[in-house]
Motif scaffolding. Structure first.
Motif, PDB file in Angstrom:
ATOM      1  N   LEU A   1      -0.390  11.925  -9.348  1.00 19.64           N
ATOM      2  CA  LEU A   1      -1.557  11.163  -8.885  1.00 19.64           C
ATOM      3  C   LEU A   1      -2.636  11.103  -9.953  1.00 19.64           C
TER       4      LEU A   1
ATOM      5  N   THR B   1       0.831  -1.204   0.000  1.00 15.75           N
ATOM      6  CA  THR B   1       0.000   0.000   0.000  1.00 15.75           C
ATOM      7  C   THR B   1       0.867   1.256   0.000  1.00 15.75           C
ATOM      8  N   LEU B   2       1.895   1.256   0.861  1.00 17.51           N
ATOM      9  CA  LEU B   2       2.803   2.406   0.908  1.00 17.51           C
ATOM     10  C   LEU B   2       3.541   2.564  -0.410  1.00 17.51           C
TER      11      LEU B   2
ATOM     12  N   LEU C   1       1.262   4.053  -3.039  1.00 15.43           N
ATOM     13  CA  LEU C   1       1.055   5.482  -2.800  1.00 15.43           C
ATOM     14  C   LEU C   1       2.267   6.281  -3.252  1.00 15.43           C
ATOM     15  N   VAL C   2       3.450   5.806  -2.875  1.00 11.91           N
ATOM     16  CA  VAL C   2       4.675   6.522  -3.253  1.00 11.91           C
ATOM     17  C   VAL C   2       4.853   6.516  -4.769  1.00 11.91           C
TER      18      VAL C   2
ATOM     19  N   SER D   1       2.512   6.414  -6.971  1.00 11.07           N
ATOM     20  CA  SER D   1       1.507   7.297  -7.557  1.00 11.07           C
ATOM     21  C   SER D   1       1.917   8.762  -7.487  1.00 11.07           C
ATOM     22  N   VAL D   2       2.556   9.164  -6.388  1.00 12.04           N
ATOM     23  CA  VAL D   2       2.932  10.582  -6.258  1.00 12.04           C
ATOM     24  C   VAL D   2       4.288  10.883  -6.883  1.00 12.04           C
TER      25      VAL D   2
END
Length: 257
Positions: free
Chosen positions: A205, A174-175, A178-179, A181-182
């Motif tokens: 994003l 999950t982390l 997220l990383v 994606s950004v």
């Protein structure tokens, strides 16, 4: 097809992002290979730096499983920032200019404050994952012999720890998502345009959200090639990391108008 721009306020507008097809990640790799062949010395110099960084991870964290996993994960988190020079080489190549290693360092003189802010955020994410891993190992395997050869059969392949191991993998995935994606296009954008780190991350994003399946394929290719680099005793990183760095520039140019 392009997504419409979003106006955040009177000073900041998020650039338009494009929809892409499933074939684009492979196109990015081919374009990255062309950039690498056009600038072999500068590109391989970065590959050697990545390989040396990988050597430090293996040397200092091999006998401590949680540090090793956190360090390898951290390698993925900070690699987009470390590849800034490769993006600069590709940027110059798109303008018909060949680059030396020293030419590529010019990227750090542009938009340095925003790049530093992005780097700080990635450092925080790396620290968070290291702490999560530390707590995980302390809770379930406090007495395990501290090396990876004991960790894999005694924990990852042990049914007794399956639930906790899956939880750990889920949190890490999950982390990582997220990383990714950004950061997918953030650093190339910061090098190419005078924008803030927040604007770059929001653009990244949106690019990932608009192209979920192709970008997941791209993320899988990045992970596979990086792990292949580690699996070849770091020699593969000399080629794979410059290739991915140059390809990431083309991903940015493809995704962001």
């Amino acid at each position: 097809m392009k997504d419409s721009p979003i106006q955040l306020d009177q000073q900041v507008a998020v650039p338009e992002v494009r929809r892409i097809g499933m074939d684009r990640p492979m196109v990015w790799l081919r374009s990255g290979w062309r950039d690498m062949r056009a600038n072999p010395i500068a590109s391989v110099a970065y590959g050697l730096l990545f390989a040396i960084a990988g050597d430090f991870i293996l040397i200092f964290a091999w006998r401590t499983p949680y540090l090793f996993t956190a360090a390898v994960s951290g390698f993925f988190l900070i690699a987009p920032l470390l590849a800034g020079g490769l993006y600069e080489i590709s940027r110059r190549q798109s303008e018909g200019q060949h680059s030396t290693f020293f030419d590529s360092l010019a990227c750090w003189g542009r938009n340095g404050e925003s790049m530093a802010m992005f780097g700080l955020l990635m450092a925080v994410a790396t620290f968070m994952w290291e702490r999560i891993s530390s707590v995980f190992f302390a809770l379930i395997i406090p007495d395990l012999a501290p090396d990876l050869w004991a960790f894999v059969p005694n924990v990852l392949l042990n049914r007794e720890y399956r639930g906790l191991a899956l939880t750990w993998f889920f949190i890490g995935a999950t982390l990582a998502l997220l990383v990714f994606s950004v950061s997918a296009v953030s650093i190339p954008m910061l090098i190419d345009r005078r924008v803030t780190a927040i604007t770059a991350m929001i653009t990244s994003l949106r690019a990932v959200a608009l192209n979920i399946v192709p970008m997941l394929l791209w993320a899988a290719l990045v992970v596979m090639l990086t792990l292949a680099g580690f699996a070849t005793l770091l020699f593969g990183l000399i080629v794979f990391m410059p290739l991915l760095g140059h390809a990431s520039w083309h991903a940015y140019r493809d995704l962001v108008k």
